[in-house]
Design a protein around this motif. Structure first.
Motif, PDB file in Angstrom:
ATOM      1  N   HIS A  39      61.558  -1.900  -9.498  1.00 21.03           N
ATOM      2  CA  HIS A  39      61.059  -0.530  -9.498  1.00 21.03           C
ATOM      3  C   HIS A  39      60.881  -0.007  -8.081  1.00 21.03           C
ATOM      4  O   HIS A  39      59.990   0.784  -7.817  1.00 21.03           O
ATOM      5  CB  HIS A  39      59.729  -0.460 -10.252  1.00 21.03           C
ATOM      6  N   GLY A  40      61.685  -0.478  -7.133  1.00 18.39           N
ATOM      7  CA  GLY A  40      61.594   0.015  -5.774  1.00 18.39           C
ATOM      8  C   GLY A  40      60.492  -0.631  -4.957  1.00 18.39           C
ATOM      9  O   GLY A  40      60.165  -0.153  -3.878  1.00 18.39           O
ATOM     10  N   VAL A  41      59.901  -1.716  -5.439  1.00 15.12           N
ATOM     11  CA  VAL A  41      58.873  -2.416  -4.683  1.00 15.12           C
ATOM     12  C   VAL A  41      59.561  -3.472  -3.834  1.00 15.12           C
ATOM     13  O   VAL A  41      59.890  -4.552  -4.317  1.00 15.12           O
ATOM     14  CB  VAL A  41      57.824  -3.051  -5.620  1.00 15.12           C
ATOM     15  N   SER A  42      59.829  -3.164  -2.581  1.00 16.52           N
ATOM     16  CA  SER A  42      60.711  -3.979  -1.748  1.00 16.52           C
ATOM     17  C   SER A  42      59.936  -4.969  -0.902  1.00 16.52           C
ATOM     18  O   SER A  42      59.703  -4.754   0.288  1.00 16.52           O
ATOM     19  CB  SER A  42      61.556  -3.071  -0.845  1.00 16.52           C
ATOM     20  N   ALA A 101      46.956  -6.594   7.380  1.00 14.65           N
ATOM     21  CA  ALA A 101      47.940  -6.336   8.431  1.00 14.65           C
ATOM     22  C   ALA A 101      48.917  -5.237   8.011  1.00 14.65           C
ATOM     23  O   ALA A 101      49.286  -4.375   8.815  1.00 14.65           O
ATOM     24  CB  ALA A 101      48.699  -7.623   8.771  1.00 14.65           C
ATOM     25  N   SER A 102      49.336  -5.242   6.755  1.00 12.47           N
ATOM     26  CA  SER A 102      50.279  -4.234   6.270  1.00 12.47           C
ATOM     27  C   SER A 102      49.639  -2.856   6.209  1.00 12.47           C
ATOM     28  O   SER A 102      50.269  -1.847   6.548  1.00 12.47           O
ATOM     29  CB  SER A 102      50.802  -4.632   4.888  1.00 12.47           C
ATOM     30  N   VAL A 103      48.372  -2.780   5.791  1.00 10.41           N
ATOM     31  CA  VAL A 103      47.678  -1.494   5.720  1.00 10.41           C
ATOM     32  C   VAL A 103      47.528  -0.889   7.115  1.00 10.41           C
ATOM     33  O   VAL A 103      47.709   0.319   7.310  1.00 10.41           O
ATOM     34  CB  VAL A 103      46.304  -1.664   5.036  1.00 10.41           C
ATOM     35  N   LEU A 118      54.140  -0.117  -0.509  1.00 10.09           N
ATOM     36  CA  LEU A 118      52.797  -0.485  -0.949  1.00 10.09           C
ATOM     37  C   LEU A 118      52.288   0.480  -2.018  1.00 10.09           C
ATOM     38  O   LEU A 118      51.615   0.072  -2.971  1.00 10.09           O
ATOM     39  CB  LEU A 118      51.835  -0.499   0.244  1.00 10.09           C
ATOM     40  N   GLY A 119      52.609   1.762  -1.866  1.00 11.29           N
ATOM     41  CA  GLY A 119      52.220   2.728  -2.891  1.00 11.29           C
ATOM     42  C   GLY A 119      52.873   2.434  -4.223  1.00 11.29           C
ATOM     43  O   GLY A 119      52.238   2.519  -5.283  1.00 11.29           O
TER      44      GLY A 119
END
Length: 240
Positions: A39-42, A101-103, A118-119
């Motif tokens: 679903h586009g969550v890469s 770290a990603s946020v 992430l969204g």
């Protein structure tokens, strides 16, 4: 012509995938077939694992992580006695390790792909919980205009757009504005954060939220001061 056009689009997409194989939005590693998103969550599997468990056991009122043997209801040591104006929290994970770290990285314009990924991950992993709110629209926590211009993006807006797509809800622009340039919450003691954001928000389009259930979106929630003040203002303007 619908059939041939569909076939052409499929060939173009397949060729693009061969020339530019999908990569993890977090670490940049090429995604093998088994790890490619549906679903586009890469994200690759190691990065997904660093974000925490898929099913998170947390307090439904403040979102804080709870021990597995503690019921997700009743007294929570994080929010016990706190006056929070929002009704519930759905969190992707705890603010630590890989997710923290990603946020922090996604706050910069150069990492728009990470913000989108992430969204979409939040929309996929927490779709059932978010749908259960039966929200009417989505509102992101806004930045003060000068800070928004300086930074070039507002992460909650990106997340809100992803959730709007996942939940098929409107996310109208400019409903809530930040009318005062507050100090960064991260540099303040928890006891000062509520005073820092008091009076910082204003509803610019009250007709859009009057009588509506609002899904409020932010990228980080610690004490709940920012979201609590925004929720208070939205409810004063007529949100449910």
């Amino acid at each position: 012509m619908r059939g041939p056009l569909t076939n052409i689009r499929g060939l173009v997409a397949g060729s693009y995938g061969l020339l530019f194989p999908p990569r993890c939005a977090c670490c940049g590693e090429e995604l093998v077939d088994a790890a490619r998103p549906e679903h586009g969550v890469s994200f690759c599997q190691p990065c997904l694992a660093s974000f925490g468990p898929t099913d998170r056991h947390g307090c439904p009122r403040c979102g804080a992580a709870l021990p597995e043997d503690q019921p997700a209801s009743g007294d929570c040591p994080q929010c016990k006695g706190a006056k929070l104006h929002f009704d519930a929290v759905v969190a992707l994970g705890g603010y630590h390790a890989g997710l923290r770290a990603s946020v922090l990285r996604m706050k910069r314009p150069a990492h728009d792909a990470l913000s989108l990924a992430l969204g979409r991950l939040l929309g996929e992993r927490r779709h059932g919980q978010l749908s259960a709110f039966h929200a009417d629209l989505i509102v992101p926590i806004p930045m003060f205009w000068r800070r928004r211009v300086g930074r070039g993006k507002n992460s909650p807006e990106v997340i809100a757009r992803c959730l709007a797509e996942s939940l098929r809800l409107p996310a109208p622009r400019g409903v809530l504005v930040r009318c005062r340039n507050t100090l960064p919450q991260a540099g303040l003691a928890p006891s000062r954060r509520f005073a820092n954001v008091r009076g910082a928000f204003r509803v610019r389009r009250p007709a859009a939220i009057r009588g509506a259930r609002v899904l409020l979106v932010d990228d980080v929630l610690t004490t709940g001061a920012t979201c609590g003040e925004a929720a208070r203002v939205l409810k004063q303007a007529g949100a449910l």
